[in-house]
Motif scaffolding. Sequence first.
Motif: not given
Length: 173
Positions: A62-85
């Motif tokens: 997911t990409l977050v864009e600023h409402p004035d000009g659509a500059a990228p200001v945030g994001y998330t990545v959901l994906t397959s786990p790579d954790l030692p649990i």
Amino acid sequence: MHWRLRRAGAADADALAMVAAASFLETFAGVLAGPDIIRHCAANSAPAKFATWANDPASVVTLVEHPDGAAPVGYTVLTSPDLPIPLGPGDIELRRIYALSITRGTGLGAALMARAITDARALGMTRMLLGVLGRNHRARAFYERQSFTLVGERRFLVGETWYDDVVYGRDLR
């Protein structure tokens, strides 16, 4: 402020890489060594990495864009786990959730988390996992407010230095 949150595609890889490196630097300058930050971002925030995630049907970016000009200001990545649990078939990792400081206090963090939870459920996932620097008390407090609980620990390499992380989980059912 009405941030624009949208599903990112491979064509957004350059924007994602830019906001990834900027937000990592902004978050960890003065906390982690500068050369380690640079090395980490070069290896882990390259456009090709984001294009791969965006093209993966088991991942959601997911990409977050600023409402004035659509500059990228945030994001998330959901994906397959790579954790030692111990992992289950319904697990997904919130590998990244970052926003620039211009967004602080606007509710964007909670909106990004809500979107990630919705996306994870739409993929049929039943538990969301994430790792965070153990001494990052601000992030840990945020995750705990979002109903995440401690489920493990890991060592995480940034550049050439190892750090102690904690792993959080949240049931999505």
